[in-house]
Each structure stands twice: as structure tokens, then as C-alpha cells.
Design a protein around this motif. Sequence first.
Motif, PDB file in Angstrom:
ATOM      1  N   LEU A 119       0.831  -1.205   0.000  1.00  0.00           N
ATOM      2  CA  LEU A 119       0.000   0.000   0.000  1.00  0.00           C
ATOM      3  C   LEU A 119       0.864   1.253   0.000  1.00  0.00           C
ATOM      4  CD1 LEU A 119      -2.688  -1.102   2.632  1.00  0.00           C
ATOM      5  CD2 LEU A 119      -2.849  -1.236   0.137  1.00  0.00           C
ATOM      6  N   GLN A 120       1.924   1.223   0.820  1.00  0.00           N
ATOM      7  CA  GLN A 120       2.823   2.370   0.899  1.00  0.00           C
ATOM      8  C   GLN A 120       3.485   2.638  -0.440  1.00  0.00           C
ATOM      9  OE1 GLN A 120       3.213   4.090   4.102  1.00  0.00           O
ATOM     10  NE2 GLN A 120       3.718   5.606   2.525  1.00  0.00           N
ATOM     11  N   ILE A 148     -12.219   2.391   2.868  1.00  0.00           N
ATOM     12  CA  ILE A 148     -11.536   3.579   3.381  1.00  0.00           C
ATOM     13  C   ILE A 148     -10.466   3.994   2.380  1.00  0.00           C
ATOM     14  CG2 ILE A 148     -11.933   2.968   5.797  1.00  0.00           C
ATOM     15  CD1 ILE A 148      -8.984   2.031   5.902  1.00  0.00           C
ATOM     16  N   PRO A 149     -10.110   5.274   2.336  1.00  0.00           N
ATOM     17  CA  PRO A 149      -9.021   5.696   1.452  1.00  0.00           C
ATOM     18  C   PRO A 149      -7.689   5.173   1.977  1.00  0.00           C
ATOM     19  CG  PRO A 149      -9.716   7.507   2.852  1.00  0.00           C
ATOM     20  CD  PRO A 149     -10.701   6.398   3.087  1.00  0.00           C
ATOM     21  N   VAL A 150      -6.806   4.842   1.085  1.00  0.00           N
ATOM     22  CA  VAL A 150      -5.463   4.405   1.480  1.00  0.00           C
ATOM     23  C   VAL A 150      -4.545   5.614   1.433  1.00  0.00           C
ATOM     24  CG1 VAL A 150      -3.495   2.943   0.875  1.00  0.00           C
ATOM     25  CG2 VAL A 150      -5.823   2.040   0.701  1.00  0.00           C
ATOM     26  N   ASN A 151      -4.011   5.993   2.583  1.00  0.00           N
ATOM     27  CA  ASN A 151      -3.119   7.140   2.687  1.00  0.00           C
ATOM     28  C   ASN A 151      -2.186   6.918   3.866  1.00  0.00           C
ATOM     29  OD1 ASN A 151      -4.558   7.952   5.110  1.00  0.00           O
ATOM     30  ND2 ASN A 151      -6.140   8.831   3.770  1.00  0.00           N
ATOM     31  N   LYS A 152      -1.400   7.909   4.177  1.00  0.00           N
ATOM     32  CA  LYS A 152      -0.400   7.792   5.234  1.00  0.00           C
ATOM     33  C   LYS A 152      -1.010   7.339   6.556  1.00  0.00           C
ATOM     34  CE  LYS A 152       2.692  10.749   7.967  1.00  0.00           C
ATOM     35  NZ  LYS A 152       3.181  12.146   8.149  1.00  0.00           N
ATOM     36  N   GLU A 153      -2.123   7.947   6.941  1.00  0.00           N
ATOM     37  CA  GLU A 153      -2.724   7.637   8.233  1.00  0.00           C
ATOM     38  C   GLU A 153      -3.402   6.269   8.257  1.00  0.00           C
ATOM     39  OE1 GLU A 153      -2.412   9.225  11.016  1.00  0.00           O
ATOM     40  OE2 GLU A 153      -1.251  10.869  10.148  1.00  0.00           O
ATOM     41  N   THR A 154      -4.119   5.915   7.185  1.00  0.00           N
ATOM     42  CA  THR A 154      -4.794   4.619   7.185  1.00  0.00           C
ATOM     43  C   THR A 154      -3.792   3.478   7.052  1.00  0.00           C
ATOM     44  OG1 THR A 154      -5.242   4.876   4.800  1.00  0.00           O
ATOM     45  CG2 THR A 154      -6.989   5.487   6.330  1.00  0.00           C
ATOM     46  N   ILE A 155      -2.703   3.705   6.338  1.00  0.00           N
ATOM     47  CA  ILE A 155      -1.659   2.673   6.259  1.00  0.00           C
ATOM     48  C   ILE A 155      -1.030   2.459   7.634  1.00  0.00           C
ATOM     49  CG2 ILE A 155       0.620   2.094   5.304  1.00  0.00           C
ATOM     50  CD1 ILE A 155      -0.221   3.568   2.748  1.00  0.00           C
ATOM     51  N   LYS A 156      -0.789   3.546   8.338  1.00  0.00           N
ATOM     52  CA  LYS A 156      -0.224   3.449   9.691  1.00  0.00           C
ATOM     53  C   LYS A 156      -1.135   2.623  10.586  1.00  0.00           C
ATOM     54  CE  LYS A 156       1.016   6.391  13.651  1.00  0.00           C
ATOM     55  NZ  LYS A 156       1.051   7.808  14.145  1.00  0.00           N
ATOM     56  N   ARG A 171      -1.126  -1.050   9.426  1.00  0.00           N
ATOM     57  CA  ARG A 171       0.134  -1.731   9.750  1.00  0.00           C
ATOM     58  C   ARG A 171       0.104  -2.252  11.195  1.00  0.00           C
ATOM     59  NH1 ARG A 171       4.943  -1.564   7.120  1.00  0.00           N
ATOM     60  NH2 ARG A 171       4.333   0.278   5.914  1.00  0.00           N
ATOM     61  N   GLU A 172      -0.478  -1.464  12.095  1.00  0.00           N
ATOM     62  CA  GLU A 172      -0.573  -1.896  13.496  1.00  0.00           C
ATOM     63  C   GLU A 172      -1.435  -3.144  13.629  1.00  0.00           C
ATOM     64  OE1 GLU A 172      -2.057   1.486  15.542  1.00  0.00           O
ATOM     65  OE2 GLU A 172      -0.189   2.635  15.401  1.00  0.00           O
ATOM     66  N   SER A 173      -2.596  -3.151  12.967  1.00  0.00           N
ATOM     67  CA  SER A 173      -3.475  -4.329  13.052  1.00  0.00           C
ATOM     68  C   SER A 173      -2.864  -5.518  12.306  1.00  0.00           C
ATOM     69  CB  SER A 173      -4.863  -4.006  12.497  1.00  0.00           C
ATOM     70  OG  SER A 173      -4.800  -3.672  11.122  1.00  0.00           O
ATOM     71  N   TYR A 174      -2.153  -5.238  11.212  1.00  0.00           N
ATOM     72  CA  TYR A 174      -1.474  -6.278  10.436  1.00  0.00           C
ATOM     73  C   TYR A 174      -0.418  -6.969  11.296  1.00  0.00           C
ATOM     74  CZ  TYR A 174       1.590  -8.167   6.705  1.00  0.00           C
ATOM     75  OH  TYR A 174       2.377  -8.971   5.900  1.00  0.00           O
ATOM     76  N   ASP A 175       0.406  -6.172  11.967  1.00  0.00           N
ATOM     77  CA  ASP A 175       1.459  -6.735  12.810  1.00  0.00           C
ATOM     78  C   ASP A 175       0.865  -7.531  13.970  1.00  0.00           C
ATOM     79  OD1 ASP A 175       3.374  -5.610  11.186  1.00  0.00           O
ATOM     80  OD2 ASP A 175       3.704  -3.852  12.464  1.00  0.00           O
ATOM     81  N   GLN A 176      -0.175  -6.977  14.588  1.00  0.00           N
ATOM     82  CA  GLN A 176      -0.809  -7.682  15.706  1.00  0.00           C
ATOM     83  C   GLN A 176      -1.409  -9.001  15.250  1.00  0.00           C
ATOM     84  OE1 GLN A 176      -3.824  -5.430  17.749  1.00  0.00           O
ATOM     85  NE2 GLN A 176      -4.452  -7.145  19.032  1.00  0.00           N
ATOM     86  N   LEU A 236      -8.511  11.753   5.310  1.00  0.00           N
ATOM     87  CA  LEU A 236      -7.658  12.730   4.630  1.00  0.00           C
ATOM     88  C   LEU A 236      -6.207  12.280   4.549  1.00  0.00           C
ATOM     89  CD1 LEU A 236      -8.985  16.050   6.230  1.00  0.00           C
ATOM     90  CD2 LEU A 236      -9.587  15.088   4.001  1.00  0.00           C
ATOM     91  N   GLY A 237      -5.818  11.422   5.482  1.00  0.00           N
ATOM     92  CA  GLY A 237      -4.425  11.004   5.522  1.00  0.00           C
ATOM     93  C   GLY A 237      -3.519  11.988   6.227  1.00  0.00           C
ATOM     94  N   ARG A 238      -4.099  12.917   6.954  1.00  0.00           N
ATOM     95  CA  ARG A 238      -3.344  13.952   7.671  1.00  0.00           C
ATOM     96  C   ARG A 238      -4.285  14.606   8.680  1.00  0.00           C
ATOM     97  NH1 ARG A 238      -5.700  18.288   5.546  1.00  0.00           N
ATOM     98  NH2 ARG A 238      -6.416  18.162   3.390  1.00  0.00           N
TER      99      ARG A 238
END
Length: 810
Positions: free
Chosen positions: A70-71, A155-163, A166-171, A621-623
Amino acid sequence: MTKLQLITKNLVDTINTLTEEAEEIYILTSFVMKSGVKKILPSLKKAALRGAEIKIGTGDYLHITQPDALQLLVDELPEAEVRMWKSGGKSFHPKAYLFRTNGLGHLIVGSSNLSASALTSGIEWNLHAPPAVDKDIFEKGLEEFEGIFHHEYTIPVNKETIKQYRESYDQFHREQSVVKHWTEAEETEMIFAEPADQAEIVSEPTEPYIVSKETLYPRPAQKEALDALENTLEEEYDRALVVMATGLGKTYLAAFFARKFKRILFIAHQKELLTQAKKSFQHVMPERTAGILNADYKEKDVDMLFASVFTLGMKHHLESFAPTDFDLIIIDEFHHAATNSYQTILDYFQPEFLLGVTATPDRMDNKDVYSICDGNTAYRIHFIEAIQKNWLAPFVYYGVYDDTDYSALTWLGTRYDEEQLLQVQLKEEMAEKIETAWKKYRQTKTIGFCSSIRQAEFLSQYFNQKGWKTIALHSQTKSYSRQDAIKALDSGELDIIFTVDLFNEGIDIPSVDTLLFARPTQSLTIFTQQIGRGLRVADGKSHCVIIDLIGNYRNADIKLQVFDGDPDNKKKKKGIIPTVPENCHIEFDLEAVELLKEMTRKKNPRKDQLLYAYEELKLELGRRPSYLEFHLKAHADSKAIKEFYGSYSGFLHAIQEMTEQEEQVYLKHESWFQEVERTSMTKSYKMVVLSYMLSKGANKWLESITPEEVAPFFHDYLTSKEYRKRIDFSDKQSRELEQYEEKKVATLIDNMPMTKWSGSSKGMITFKNNQFQVHIEVEKEHEQILFKWTKEICEYRLHWHFERKDRVKV
């Protein structure tokens, strides 16, 4: 004749070849891997450079989609729109690649997700349908793609949603015992179960209207709205919004208004709404030709075109029209109009007039529909007011206590985790509780609103076992057609239709006299729409009964605000139970009242709503959103920011959304931010003057100014939009402003904002010797932050001032 092509290896070659010349590229896969993105990224980047439209949709099911993939898309392909389906544990497994080249469409569907192995050497089967095979199937595919791509679950894929992902992915992968990571050679595909369900809607039966010699006459509410729209035209507006409660005939209102225009475009997001609108308009204007533009029909050369927003928004179809082809554009269910799908269309066309119609006030799901109509709400009537005028049926509301502990369920941003919710819903004791409440309060014809298909099926089966006649009506129902179900309920053959968001928009069964809410309220907009399903006036119907389960779910303590027909009235006493018209009644179980009181004591629901809305908008918005963006786009009332936190910067400080340097600026200049936020504004003048100061830039905005210096800017700002001048000036002042006598304008500035503001600012602002100045000592490294936040408050207050003032006139 070109045939279907079976592709069993190296799908990437076909994708890259089609990408080389495509003007539209749409990809929908259940997951994306970094390896797969790398395979097609070079050709996608070239397509983006030549202006191709690119949309990529994927999902989070089983957390197979890689955050790095995604990033990579966000970093390397910023021109593309990327969205992700939030599955909540439910299977999501589409694999489709769509391309339009020189107006012709290619559709590839099969087994290949976006990974290197799936695109190259893996065992995959994919069918490629070239344009000559079937043109309609490509258009149908695009329609389905858009329906999923812009679904509320994405949801839109952007800096904030990827962040966040990533947390839920790692968990997720820390907690699983299976292999967590794949090399490019080891990547394998997953075979999933059924695709996610899509809610459908049913056509509304044609409304009976007064007809005399084949001439239709507007109903009272429509007449009021038409008069208001006539005034709007006389005031030379070119766009307006009408907010009209469900059941008052918004579609016919639009048709009556449309008689003034030659060529008409009606836009909606569901095909059934288009069919219904087409019939209504032809009833009003039978002499005009009418056609539909969607996945199934391409009837463009007509007087009245009824278009799907998804089909019309595609570049190929949009650019087949000239920007000035339509004299009137009507947007149905206008609360959707601030989404990207509608914005693309609104940015393209230049009609003589734009009319938005909705039953849902814009501040409930809070996209900026107000500004789309240039601040002109021509007519507004809440369902409470319509009940008071006897235009809608009164209601009796019963709040039934639900002891389920919803706080233990996972919240996915817009809804509860479906599997966890089902664990508490699919229990006989819950079904028994619902049946008991329904038997106690019901009338004759009931719609039961459920959270999911499985809950609807479960409740229908339970009620049928108890001897009632019910069905579950949803997108997968085979035993009953939609119209047959409606007829059966209307005739008394059925006691209840259990449904899942099927009767939200555009559909009415007037005889329905009981609404059963067997689900947590997750959206106030949907709750309002569903209440409207029972308020239509019908022969033999005295009122509507609303049976609503009240538990400790999100929004339980604020949902009742939908019954407040005057939310801006601060003098009105507001308690746990709202005040309703005399012919209506609200009654709660004692336990439900205590629950709501306890929820209010433990937390401030309005504060919580601000935080939830902020977090949701930040992800979108991703920000970090600006103050004005929060007001326009967040699902919360921005007025509460000042009430609870003094200023927007105060809010950001309270929720720990500041950098260390920003915190220093806020703490040092907190009194200034609150002054700008709280200074009285019966007119816009103070903020217009401040806006001029800020226009000089971060390094110079604190320099002193004179009234004469501000006068040209002041004049231009307040005359650039007709409604600004109309709101803030008398007729005489408006004429003087038009004549623009600089000396008179300077005198006005001297007397009003400068003198008054300096006198109320406790020394922060002075106006002496014709010099107006803000007294703030600011360190060099803090200049930009202080400037930015002052500007945000100024922009917000100007927008809110004109928005509020314009509402007062409605």
C-alpha cells in the motif's frame, strides 16, 4: 469474431500491454503484495503521466494485503485513487482488471490477485473479454466496481490509514501460528468464501397526486419549496439545496421545478432511484423524452437523462457530454454529493442551475453539501415540523432496554465487528426479548431493521416458529421478489419484513405503521431515513409505532437528537428524553433511562463524538484536518470545539495531536487563539479585516494597518459572493457597497470592526491614530505555526458565520 481468451500464465504481460494505451484503469483484488505492485508499477506510472484515470481497490481480509504494498502505491503512484475494503473478518475475494482504450472496454476476471506469483508463474485461470465479445458486460463490471470501491465499508489508502492498518497487520500476524511472511517465490493465493453482500433498494410505488384534466398540482410542502426556489431564481442564485423530510415528495418537487428548464440531468447512486425518478418526471412532463444512463442502459440523447453517478462519473461517459449540455442538474440524496464520485461530475458540468434535494440535514453525516450550493439552502423542513403541520403521521416511540454489553465489541470505525455482533444477536434470549417488545407495542404492518443478513434470517426464522408470518428481505432473497414482499405486507399476508438497510433511501410503503429497530444505531443519518419509512400518511393509519432497543452501544446517548426539530435553539431545555409535538409520545423503560443517564455521567457524549469524528476524518484525509475541514467533513458538530476546548488548537492540545513545538506555541498564545475564536460576530467585519492582515503572509501579518488600506479588500470580499453582501448589509448599504465609495467603506471599517474589536480585546488589539494593530510577541521559529492556526480560525469563523446566517432565513 474476437473470442474470450483464457490466460493461465503471465497475466502481467496482458495487463501491461492494455495499460500502455488505456485512458481508464480499474483494479479490484482481494489483496495486494509488494511484489505484484512492482510488476505493474512502471506501466501504471506511464499511464498516470499521460492523464489516465487509475483506481485500485483491495481488502484487509485475513491481513494478507501487505502494508508495504500500500505504501508503495501511495508513494510511487500519487495520481491513483486507492481504497481498501474493511472486511471485519468477512470474506472478500474479487479479482478483476478493467481497461478502457479508445472508448472500448477490456474486462479480465479470474483467480489472480496482485502478487508476483499470481501475475507470472502461479497456477491461475483468468478470462479476458475484449470489446468485441460483449460491450455491456464491461459496463456492468464498471458499475459493480464503483459500487464496491465507494462502499461505506471502504476507506481511502493514505499515510494515516496505512499506519493504522500496519498496526493491526502486525498484531494479527503476531497472534497467528501460521507462517507470517512470504518471499516473492512463496506467495500463494487464498481461496475465500462468499463475496460481501451489497444492500439493494426497492422502487417506490407511484404516489397519488391531485390530477385535474391531466395536470398535476404540488402538495403543500412542495408548494412552499417551489415558492422558495422561485425566490432563489429571482435573487440570481445558480444553485440551491432543499432539505425536505422523507414522505413529502422530493422527487415530484424536483420534477415540478424542472418544468422551467429545457434539458435536465438527474443523478442518483442507485438504479432503482433512477427508475422511480424517471416515472415521476414523465408523469409531470409526459411530452418530453426520458432515458437512463447506467450499467444496463445508455439512453443519452434525451430531454431528461437519469444517470447513475458511477456510470456518468467515468471519464468515457462524462466527456461524451459538453459541460453546458444540461440546463438543470438535480442531485438526489444530496447528502452524498461531497464524495469524490459526485465532485468529479459537478466540477465538469456548468448548468444554468444546480438543485440538491435530501431528507437528511447536512450536519448529520457532515460532508460539505452547504458550500456546494454556495450557502443557499432554499427550503428546509424537518420531519418534526412536517408532523406538526399534519403532512406526516405522528409517532409513538418506545425505548426498550437491552442489557447487552456492546462495549466489549470491536469498533471498526463505522460499525461493530460483524462476527462479534452476531455472537450476541443470534441468541434465542435476544430474539425472545425482541418478540416480547414487538408483541407489546406493535400495530399491523412492521419493518424490522437488522444489522446483517444472518440476523435478519435468524429473527425471521424465530418469529415464524412462534407462529408469525415474516420474511427476511435482502440482496440474496430468492423466495420473494421485492414487489411481492411489499404487496404481502401491505395486504396483511405478512406481519414483518426483516431487512438490512433495504428501505433507507427512496422507498416507502405508506401503510407501514410499526418500525422495529433490532440493531444498534451506528449512523444518525440512516436512523433518520429509517424513521421516515413509517411516517407516510395513509388511509386508516393514525400514527407510527417505533420500537427501539437501547443498549450501551455507540450513539445510544445522542441518537435521540434526531427528534429535535430545532437543534440550534439554545434556550430550549434539553434532557435525556427530547420534547416532541403534542400528538407524538416518547416512552422509555426505566432501565433504559438509567442507562442513558449513566452513559452521560461517565462520559460526555459530545466530547466523545468530537474525538471519534476527528480520528475518522484524519484517516480519510491522511493527515490532520484543518478547523474548516473538520467543520465541513467531520461527523460531529464543530460548535462543540469552542464550547469544550476554547479553540481548535485547544482541542488538538487536549487530544495530544501536537508536536512539541506546536505545544509551546499553543501554551504561549492560548489567550490569542481564544480571542479570535470567541470575539462576537453579528457581522463578518472583524474576520474580514483579520483575513486581510493574514493575506500579507506569516512575516508581515502583525504589522499595523489603516481602514483606508483595508477598504479595497473589504469591498471585494463582501461583494464577490451575493449572499455575503445580502446577509451583512441592509439594502441601502448594499447599494453603497456596489457604488464603492472608498471613503465610506473606510469609515465603516473604522466604526465597526476596528473600534469595537479593540475595545473588547483586553489590550491584545488597539486602534489608535488610525492604526489598527494586534499586539503579540512571537519568536521567529513560532511565526509559521501562529500564523497557520490564526488563519484556520479566521477561515472557519467566516464560513460558519455566513452558513449560520443563511440558515436563519430559511
